[in-house]
Motif scaffolding. Structure first.
Motif, mmCIF file in Angstrom:
data_model
loop_
_atom_site.group_PDB
_atom_site.id
_atom_site.type_symbol
_atom_site.label_atom_id
_atom_site.label_comp_id
_atom_site.label_asym_id
_atom_site.label_seq_id
_atom_site.Cartn_x
_atom_site.Cartn_y
_atom_site.Cartn_z
ATOM 1 N N GLU A 1 6.124 -0.600 6.517
ATOM 2 C CA GLU A 1 7.624 -0.311 7.065
ATOM 3 C C GLU A 1 7.968 -1.714 7.640
ATOM 4 O OE1 GLU A 1 4.851 0.979 8.238
ATOM 5 O OE2 GLU A 1 5.074 2.122 10.123
ATOM 6 N N GLN B 1 8.822 -5.199 4.823
ATOM 7 C CA GLN B 1 9.618 -4.944 3.684
ATOM 8 C C GLN B 1 10.354 -6.267 3.145
ATOM 9 O OE1 GLN B 1 11.995 -1.144 3.620
ATOM 10 N NE2 GLN B 1 11.132 -0.829 5.683
ATOM 11 N N CYS C 1 5.638 -4.225 -0.522
ATOM 12 C CA CYS C 1 6.215 -3.364 0.534
ATOM 13 C C CYS C 1 7.574 -2.552 0.394
ATOM 14 C CB CYS C 1 5.870 -4.009 1.784
ATOM 15 S SG CYS C 1 4.418 -4.380 2.154
ATOM 16 N N LYS C 2 8.307 -3.471 0.001
ATOM 17 C CA LYS C 2 9.731 -3.099 -0.112
ATOM 18 C C LYS C 2 9.927 -1.782 -1.281
ATOM 19 C CE LYS C 2 14.288 -4.661 -1.530
ATOM 20 N NZ LYS C 2 15.382 -5.814 -2.183
ATOM 21 N N GLU D 1 8.038 1.290 0.368
ATOM 22 C CA GLU D 1 8.894 1.930 1.460
ATOM 23 C C GLU D 1 10.109 2.496 1.144
ATOM 24 O OE1 GLU D 1 7.443 2.347 4.526
ATOM 25 O OE2 GLU D 1 5.699 1.581 3.536
#
Length: 285
Positions: free
Chosen positions: A116, A119, A124-125, A128
């Motif tokens: 989180e 991002q 990771c974007k 999440e």
């Protein structure tokens, strides 16, 4: 007894989860494109749903009669023209849609520690964005956030094997990566657990210098380390982004970012990195 669906059973973590369920005599169904991979890894699913996860039509009814979905679906190296949004986000969204349609009670999803907060990284974007949708879905859920697998640590082993280790900063960034076997227990325990968010790492918190020393010692090689300063790390990332495709840049960006920060999570498990490096060394002989 709960009926479990595993998405990603032919991957590193998914395979260990399948074996953990198998050991507990827990019913589980797998979604796979090539069932031979399950047999090769000693996995005997109660049911096999033959489908291509990236093809939404082919997974229709995959959750029928299922109580729990465990998804480890994601890519660390982009292939077949697919992006993180195609797999880490959209494939899991498709699974979630099927889960809701079939009345699944709980969806367990394996993301990444500090996802989180990271991002700005494409991987990771995507993860999440799915986490946000899962939380809004109305299905009971659990987000498991490991801080790195032992399989990721093979990069350190390979560098030590080549004769030189490259570390970021002064090599004092810390992490406690976790073995797939230990993480699988956490994932399966989450079926009946109450936690919505689980951060988890292995039993040893190690600096990169300590990881390097373990790798060199296991191999019996002399310790040779080159330290990469922050300015050079940033420069390398800019150059790689400018002159490479996202297929190559994505994994490099993630690796060089998480290795330039502490990635420490609550300790769990019993398997040590030294044991893992010894296994790798024995396989290479």
């Amino acid at each position: 007894m709960n009926r479990v669906l595993i998405a990603g059973a032919t991957g590193y973590l998914g395979g260990y989860i399948a074996k953990e369920l198998q050991q507990r005599s827990q019913f589980f169904r797998t979604i796979v494109r090539n069932p031979d991979k399950l047999e090769k890894n000693g996995i005997k699913a109660n049911e096999i749903f033959n489908a291509e996860l990236t093809d939404f039509k082919s997974i229709k009814e995959c959750c029928k009669g299922i109580d729990i979905v465990i998804s480890t679906v994601g890519i660390t190296k982009q292939k077949d023209g697919l992006t993180y949004m195609d797999v880490d986000y959209q494939v899991n969204m498709n699974l979630l849609k099927e889960a809701k349609k079939s009345g699944v009670k709980k969806f367990i999803y394996v993301s990444v520690l500090n996802g989180e907060k990271l991002q700005n990284l494409e991987i990771c974007k995507a993860k999440e964005l799915f986490v946000e949708q899962l939380k809004k879905s109305g299905i009971d859920y659990c987000i498991i956030r490991p801080n790195g697998f032992f399989s990721d640590m093979s990069e350190f082993f390979n560098m030590a094997k080549s004769g030189r280790m490259y570390l970021l900063g002064n090599g004092e960034f810390r992490a406690n990566p976790i073995h797939g076997k230990d993480l699988a227990v956490v994932c399966v325990d989450a079926i009946d657990g109450l936690n919505k968010n689980i951060e988890v790492g292995g039993p040893e918190i190690l600096t990169q210098n300590e990881i390097a020393t373990i790798a060199f010692d296991v191999l019996g090689n002399k310790r040779k380390i080159t330290y990469i300063p922050e300015w050079l790390r940033i420069t390398i990332l800019k150059i790689v982004k400018l002159f490479s495709t996202s297929k190559f840049y994505g994994p490099v960006e993630f690796f060089m970012t998480v290795m330039a920060m502490d990635m420490v999570a609550p300790k769990y498990g019993k398997h040590t990195l030294k044991e893992y490096f010894k296994e790798l060394n024995n396989k290479n002989r």
